[in-house]
Design a protein around this motif. Structure first.
Motif, mmCIF file in Angstrom:
data_model
loop_
_atom_site.group_PDB
_atom_site.id
_atom_site.type_symbol
_atom_site.label_atom_id
_atom_site.label_comp_id
_atom_site.label_asym_id
_atom_site.label_seq_id
_atom_site.Cartn_x
_atom_site.Cartn_y
_atom_site.Cartn_z
ATOM 1 N N ALA A 1 0.987 -1.136 -0.077
ATOM 2 C CA ALA A 1 0.056 -0.015 0.018
ATOM 3 C C ALA A 1 1.052 1.145 0.105
ATOM 4 N N GLN A 2 0.837 1.981 -0.823
ATOM 5 C CA GLN A 2 1.722 3.246 -1.150
ATOM 6 C C GLN A 2 0.911 4.712 -1.445
ATOM 7 N N ILE A 3 1.039 5.337 -0.184
ATOM 8 C CA ILE A 3 0.488 6.760 -0.185
ATOM 9 C C ILE A 3 1.569 7.779 -0.487
ATOM 10 N N ILE A 4 1.129 8.620 -1.345
ATOM 11 C CA ILE A 4 2.404 9.732 -1.830
ATOM 12 C C ILE A 4 1.663 11.072 -1.834
ATOM 13 N N PRO A 5 2.517 12.249 -1.727
ATOM 14 C CA PRO A 5 1.986 13.467 -1.360
ATOM 15 C C PRO A 5 2.014 14.258 -2.865
ATOM 16 N N TRP A 6 1.834 15.627 -2.891
ATOM 17 C CA TRP A 6 1.540 16.476 -3.901
ATOM 18 C C TRP A 6 2.623 17.030 -4.307
ATOM 19 N N ASN A 7 3.699 16.934 -3.755
ATOM 20 C CA ASN A 7 4.873 17.796 -4.429
ATOM 21 C C ASN A 7 5.768 17.392 -5.599
ATOM 22 N N PHE A 8 5.771 15.965 -5.397
ATOM 23 C CA PHE A 8 6.484 15.597 -6.697
ATOM 24 C C PHE A 8 5.718 14.117 -6.947
ATOM 25 N N PRO A 9 4.523 14.460 -7.716
ATOM 26 C CA PRO A 9 3.495 13.476 -7.754
ATOM 27 C C PRO A 9 4.151 12.072 -8.434
ATOM 28 N N LEU A 10 4.567 12.585 -9.636
ATOM 29 C CA LEU A 10 4.933 11.323 -10.566
ATOM 30 C C LEU A 10 6.236 10.602 -9.960
ATOM 31 N N LEU A 11 7.249 11.570 -9.628
ATOM 32 C CA LEU A 11 8.479 11.248 -8.850
ATOM 33 C C LEU A 11 8.158 10.245 -7.746
ATOM 34 N N MET A 12 7.342 10.719 -6.889
ATOM 35 C CA MET A 12 7.054 9.903 -5.717
ATOM 36 C C MET A 12 6.555 8.397 -6.028
ATOM 37 N N LEU A 13 5.609 8.537 -6.984
ATOM 38 C CA LEU A 13 5.077 7.314 -7.632
ATOM 39 C C LEU A 13 6.123 6.275 -7.995
ATOM 40 N N ALA A 14 7.089 6.890 -8.812
ATOM 41 C CA ALA A 14 8.181 6.284 -9.318
ATOM 42 C C ALA A 14 8.928 5.474 -8.294
ATOM 43 N N LYS B 1 8.099 4.779 -5.444
ATOM 44 C CA LYS B 1 7.501 3.638 -4.859
ATOM 45 C C LYS B 1 7.215 2.385 -5.685
ATOM 46 N N ILE B 2 6.883 2.728 -6.860
ATOM 47 C CA ILE B 2 6.404 1.510 -7.340
ATOM 48 C C ILE B 2 7.516 0.946 -8.314
ATOM 49 N N ALA B 3 8.516 1.437 -8.882
ATOM 50 C CA ALA B 3 9.676 0.666 -9.300
ATOM 51 C C ALA B 3 10.358 -0.379 -8.454
ATOM 52 N N PRO B 4 10.662 -0.016 -7.241
ATOM 53 C CA PRO B 4 11.315 -1.055 -6.560
ATOM 54 C C PRO B 4 10.376 -2.097 -6.005
ATOM 55 N N ALA B 5 9.116 -1.807 -5.859
ATOM 56 C CA ALA B 5 8.068 -2.802 -5.299
ATOM 57 C C ALA B 5 8.022 -3.735 -6.542
ATOM 58 N N LEU B 6 7.846 -3.308 -7.662
ATOM 59 C CA LEU B 6 7.470 -4.366 -8.759
ATOM 60 C C LEU B 6 8.777 -4.996 -9.260
ATOM 61 N N ALA B 7 9.956 -4.344 -9.118
ATOM 62 C CA ALA B 7 11.290 -5.248 -9.246
ATOM 63 C C ALA B 7 11.339 -6.408 -8.395
ATOM 64 N N ALA B 8 10.980 -6.004 -7.249
ATOM 65 C CA ALA B 8 11.044 -7.255 -6.224
ATOM 66 C C ALA B 8 10.072 -8.364 -6.185
ATOM 67 N N GLY B 9 9.147 -7.985 -7.195
ATOM 68 C CA GLY B 9 7.837 -8.893 -7.508
ATOM 69 C C GLY B 9 6.666 -8.750 -6.441
ATOM 70 N N ASN B 10 6.575 -7.616 -5.880
ATOM 71 C CA ASN B 10 5.500 -7.515 -5.163
ATOM 72 C C ASN B 10 4.196 -6.530 -6.267
ATOM 73 N N THR B 11 3.104 -6.592 -5.631
ATOM 74 C CA THR B 11 2.062 -5.773 -6.655
ATOM 75 C C THR B 11 1.453 -4.632 -5.534
ATOM 76 N N VAL B 12 1.146 -3.603 -6.241
ATOM 77 C CA VAL B 12 0.934 -2.383 -5.486
ATOM 78 C C VAL B 12 -0.532 -1.944 -5.699
ATOM 79 N N VAL B 13 -1.046 -0.992 -4.613
ATOM 80 C CA VAL B 13 -2.166 -0.171 -4.780
ATOM 81 C C VAL B 13 -1.727 1.322 -4.326
ATOM 82 N N LEU B 14 -1.797 2.325 -4.949
ATOM 83 C CA LEU B 14 -1.271 3.429 -4.867
ATOM 84 C C LEU B 14 -2.298 4.539 -4.635
ATOM 85 N N LYS B 15 -2.335 5.273 -3.729
ATOM 86 C CA LYS B 15 -3.259 6.593 -3.332
ATOM 87 C C LYS B 15 -2.445 7.624 -3.460
ATOM 88 N N PRO B 16 -2.691 8.615 -4.813
ATOM 89 C CA PRO B 16 -1.974 9.660 -4.810
ATOM 90 C C PRO B 16 -2.812 10.924 -3.977
#
Ligand code: NDP
Length: 507
Positions: A181-194, A196-211
């Protein structure tokens, strides 16, 4: 004169135009011609759904909220407002994908998808940059040159690790944690998404992200990228909605890992919410960084570093160098040079390529900055704001400099998250260390000096997760980032960032 939305707490003088002096009192006034980036690369939908199991779906109950452009105060789109039922659907979809599709792929196969996502981000970089600036208020030159390229490079970097986990953790077997579960702020929306999501997927996890609710659009565009990259449905799910939906997500019983970036206050709430469970947790929270300038520093370079440290992204940066500690013997020179430099900063339309400081992200954030700046004046610090025109509409704030600041002032203690610099002085390195560490936070620090030995000595004494030397606000996917004390715990970026998404077992 300042526009009606001027938030200055002092009357703004008429703006002096830039000029080339020709001698004998003659000068040619000049200014930059507008250089607006075209918006038509972005196709905004009227309405955006939740991205669950590879498809856009309306929220249960059909409620929406509006995301607005902070530079114009105009609505951009209606966004689905998730309910706890939707959170449950998204977590289930992520769990299914983790068990049946994404979690079954080899590292080599996962890498292919991550490389593909990185390439698509590069191909669509202009679209992402324009959308990010429209939704967040940040200047296009920053979203174009910093946010989007760094987001793409995070996916590229972690793609490289996906099939090399054995080398990252020699002698151990790295298993995915499961659903993140990944919760990100508004100051770097796409960058914070990256981040969070990039290492999670690389390691084989799946994600639910709330911007964040004020900046959901780049995450929703990223959902389209997931479809374009043919990512197995459910691997990435994006849900939009208010803070309580973030809490419902973080505390969902079938979530294995929670990653949060945002305020210390909400970070503590999330910490309490997951306490006593076996969920892994990383928190990247606020900061009140000291940027320390010694009398032997290369001054002109330091001035650029100070300006970049606090006025980059309107100062809405957790690691911003918001406290300038300057050695007393050069304080006057540094402050004069800073005032000079501030007069050349261009505040205005985020989509204008000449803009240095764009719009504050939201009305609430503008009010917070205004209130804290007023407290600085009331507590006796000296305020300086350059004369500059602010646009008629939108949430804008002048670059602000406070001198004569005491450590007890709120502006020296609290995270302002705006373009506001507090200047304090010191006489000795020990005093600099004492003042720099006199904060509840511990995210970042900067040191400006000519002496390598002093850099090493000072860096080792800084209670901060990241210490920059003769530079500031440098980010790289290979380098871990994070803090301690009230700035949170856990690291993002580099191998450390990967570690946060794996369970290590003995061979
Ligand atoms: P928040 O911490 O409230 O927001 C960050 C994220 O958390 C958003 O996605 C938000 O959703 C979500 N959220 C809000 N409440 C909860 C909750 N109870 N449970 C779970 N998730 C929640 O920051 P703000 O936007 O309110 O900003 C306030 C201050 O926080 C700023 O002035 C700044 O000082 C600091 N801040 C620090 C950041 C950092 O990177 N260190 C980033 C952002 C803010 P939603 O947007 O829907 O409320």
């Amino acid at each position: 004169m300042a526009g009606r939305n001027s938030t200055s707490v002092i009357p703004a003088p008429d703006r002096a135009p830039n000029s080339w002096g020709l001698g004998d009192g003659q000068a040619i006034p000049w200014d930059y011609a507008p250089a607006p980036e075209a918006r038509d690369i972005v196709t905004l939908k009227d309405r955006y759904g939740l991205f669950i199991n590879g498809r856009f779906v309306p929220a249960t109950g059909g409620d929406t909220f509006v995301s607005i452009d902070p530079a114009t105060e105009q609505p951009l789109a209606a966004i689905a407002r998730a309910t706890p039922v939707d959170v449950d659907k998204a977590v289930r979809a992520a769990r299914r994908a983790q068990r049946r599709s994404w979690g079954q792929l080899s590292g080599r196969e996962r890498a292919k998808y991550l490389f593909r996502i990185s390439r698509i981000l590069q191909e669509r970089s202009r679209e992402f940059a324009v959308l990010e600036s429209m939704d967040s208020g940040k200047p296009i030159k920053e979203s174009r040159d910093v946010d989007v390229p760094l987001a793409a490079s995070h996916f590229w970097y972690y793609a490289g690790w996906a099939d090399k986990l054995d080398y990252a953790f020699p002698g151990r077997v790295a298993r995915p944690l499961g659903v993140a579960a990944q919760i990100i702020p508004w100051n770097f929306p796409l960058l914070m998404l990256a981040w969070k999501i990039a290492p999670a997927l690389a390691a084989g996890n799946t994600v639910v992200l709330k911007p964040a609710s004020t900046t959901p659009l780049s995450a929703l565009l990223f959902a389209e990228v997931c479809v374009q990259a043919d990512l197995p449905p459910g691997t990435v799910n994006i849900i939009t909605g208010p803070g309580e939906i973030g809490m419902a997500l973080a505390t969902h019983r079938d979530v294995d890992k929670v990653a949060f970036t945002g305020s210390t206050e909400i970070g503590k709430k999330i910490g309490r919410g997951v306490a006593g469970t076996d969920k892994a947790l990383t928190l990247e929270l606020g900061g009140k960084a000291a940027n320390i300038v010694f009398d032997d520093a290369p001054l002109d370079q330091a001035i650029e570093g100070i300006v970049n440290g606090i006025y980059f992204n309107q100062g809405e940066v957790c690691c911003a160098g918001s406290r300038l500690l300057v050695q007393e013997s050069i304080a006057e020179t540094v402050i004069d040079k800073l005032k000079d430099r501030l007069s050349t900063i261009r505040v205005g339309d985020p989509l204008d390529k000449n803009t240095d400081v764009g719009a504050i992200n939201s009305k609430a954030q503008l009010e917070k900055i205004t209130e804290l700046v007023a407290s600085g004046v009331a507590e006796g610090a000296d305020l300086y704001q350059p004369a500059c025109d602010l646009p008629e509409r939108g949430y804008f704030f002048r670059p602000t400099l406070f001198t004569n600041v005491a450590q007890s002032h709120r502006i020296a203690r609290e995270e302002i998250f705006g373009p506001v610099l507090s200047v304090l002085t010191f006489r000795t390195p020990d005093e600099a260390v004492e003042k720099a560490n006199n904060t509840a936070y511990g995210l970042s620090a900067g040191i400006w000096t000519d002496k390598g030995s002093r850099i090493l000595e000072m860096a080792s004494r800084m209670k901060a997760g990241v210490v920059w030397a003769n530079t500031f606000n440098r980010f790289d996917p290979t380098s871990p980032f994070g803090g301690y004390k009230e700035s949170g715990f856990g690291r993002e970026g580099g191998m450390h960032g990967l570690h946060a998404y794996v369970r290590l077992e003995d061979r």
